[in-house]
Design an enzyme around this catalytic site. Structure first.
Site, PDB file in Angstrom:
ATOM      1  N   HIS A   1     -78.264  -4.309  36.265  1.00 14.74           N
ATOM      2  CA  HIS A   1     -76.970  -4.974  36.231  1.00 14.74           C
ATOM      3  C   HIS A   1     -77.071  -6.375  35.619  1.00 14.74           C
ATOM      4  O   HIS A   1     -78.083  -7.059  35.750  1.00 14.74           O
ATOM      5  CB  HIS A   1     -76.398  -5.117  37.648  1.00 14.74           C
ATOM      6  CG  HIS A   1     -75.738  -3.877  38.152  1.00 14.74           C
ATOM      7  ND1 HIS A   1     -74.661  -3.289  37.523  1.00 14.74           N
ATOM      8  CD2 HIS A   1     -75.993  -3.109  39.258  1.00 14.74           C
ATOM      9  CE1 HIS A   1     -74.278  -2.216  38.206  1.00 14.74           C
ATOM     10  NE2 HIS A   1     -75.070  -2.075  39.265  1.00 14.74           N
TER      11      HIS A   1
ATOM     12  N   CYS B   1     -74.990  -5.449  31.309  1.00 10.54           N
ATOM     13  CA  CYS B   1     -73.675  -5.958  30.914  1.00 10.54           C
ATOM     14  C   CYS B   1     -73.741  -7.455  30.641  1.00 10.54           C
ATOM     15  O   CYS B   1     -74.550  -8.170  31.227  1.00 10.54           O
ATOM     16  CB  CYS B   1     -72.664  -5.677  32.013  1.00 10.54           C
ATOM     17  SG  CYS B   1     -72.331  -3.918  32.213  1.00 10.54           S
TER      18      CYS B   1
END
Length: 323
Positions: free
Chosen positions: A90, A142
């Site tokens: 992440h 991301c």
């Protein structure tokens, strides 16, 4: 006898098992890359450190452990050495702490303990490199565009612009992002302190292991800004305002979960056995993702010379070997 330059790597895969943030392909990504580093790029398996959160690795990918591994790699670097960091997990964006930038956001990766590693931390690592050593970062996360603070954009929103979208193709895909609000909520539950100042929570929980962004006075952060071309090379899975995909059941890998960007890199390398430049790797990965209907745009940040340098300086002995 001529001294051999070292090829060193730190590979981090965070799947966040049994949490609401669980991903599925991140550990597969770094295991596949480990094989590629050895077979194609001449890395010694003993010079590759693997950190995963599935219990199989000896070291968990906490913020402190990742930074310790990266610090150790940079500490032993000498001119001519090739350093590589592959992160799959992440990412997030946090409000900038710098005065006069109320709407600016800064990029960070999210280790398994949520002790963020920020763009300032990567800038500090790159600034410590000895002249003549290179440090390539591939971040399949991301908001990974701009993850080395102040690194020059070669391919990104301002160069080779494309339609920007936060949507992902296919119901089996999950975004590799944890919103800032969720991180703040998680940290608040751990500290019990009622404040929206994220630095307070990081210092309370992690003290000296927290990011430089939260530990240093704002004036001192300016010392880490890049004043000259450096040897940092960032291949990011997407632009700073985009998400990257974790593909849970992709057809092209026979149903094996993977990160869309990591998989695109592997496919590009498999198709092109001859050495590729950093620019070529990113552009070919963009094309591959577009063909798969995945709407994320990999980026390249580095100095002009490194944009055209060979990706991971593929040694001659491995140029014709099968990957």
């Amino acid at each position: 006898m001529e001294k051999q330059n070292k090829r060193l790597a730190v590979l981090v895969g965070c799947n966040y098992p049994n949490t609401r943030n669980e991903l599925h392909g991140c550990i597969n990504d770094v295991l596949t890359m480990r094989d590629t580093l050895v077979s194609r790029f001449g890395f010694d398996p003993n010079h590759i450190e693997l950190l995963t959160d599935d219990g199989s690795a000896s070291v968990l990918p906490t913020g402190a452990n990742i930074k310790k591994a990266l610090d150790a790699m940079v500490d032993q670097a000498e001119p001519g050495d090739v350093l590589y960091f592959h992160y799959s997990g992440h990412g997030t964006r946090i409000p900038s702490l710098k005065p006069g930038r109320p709407f600016r956001q800064d990029e960070a990766i999210v280790p398994c303990d949520f002790n963020l590693i920020t763009d300032v931390d990567f800038r500090q690592l790159v600034n410590r490199l000895p002249k003549g050593a290179s440090f390539t970062i591939l971040s399949d996360s991301c908001h990974s565009g701009g993850l080395i603070d102040k690194e020059k954009e070669q391919i990104g929103p301002s160069h080779v612009t494309s339609e920007i979208s936060d949507t992902l193709s296919g119901s089996c895909n999950k975004t590799k992002a944890i919103p800032f609000e969720s991180i703040l909520e998680h940290l608040t539950s751990l500290t019990g302190i009622s404040t929206s100042d994220i630095a307070t929570h990081f210092l309370e929980l992690f003290a000296a292991d927290a990011s430089l962004k939260f530990r240093l006075p704002l004036l001192d952060l300016n010392f880490f800004e890049s004043l000259k071309p450096d040897e940092g090379i960032l291949l990011s899975g997407c632009q700073a305002n985009e998400t990257s995909a974790d593909m849970m059941n992709p057809v092209m890998t026979g149903g094996k979960a993977c990160g869309a960007f990591s998989n695109a890199i592997e496919m590009v390398l498999r198709k092109h056995e001859a050495p590729l430049s950093n620019r070529e790797v990113v552009m070919l990965a963009r094309v591959f993702l577009q063909e798969q209907g995945i709407e994320q745009h990999p980026c390249l940040y580095c100095n002009d010379e490194n944009a055209n340098a060979t990706f991971l300086y593929q040694p001659a002995a491995h140029q014709n070997s099968s990957s």
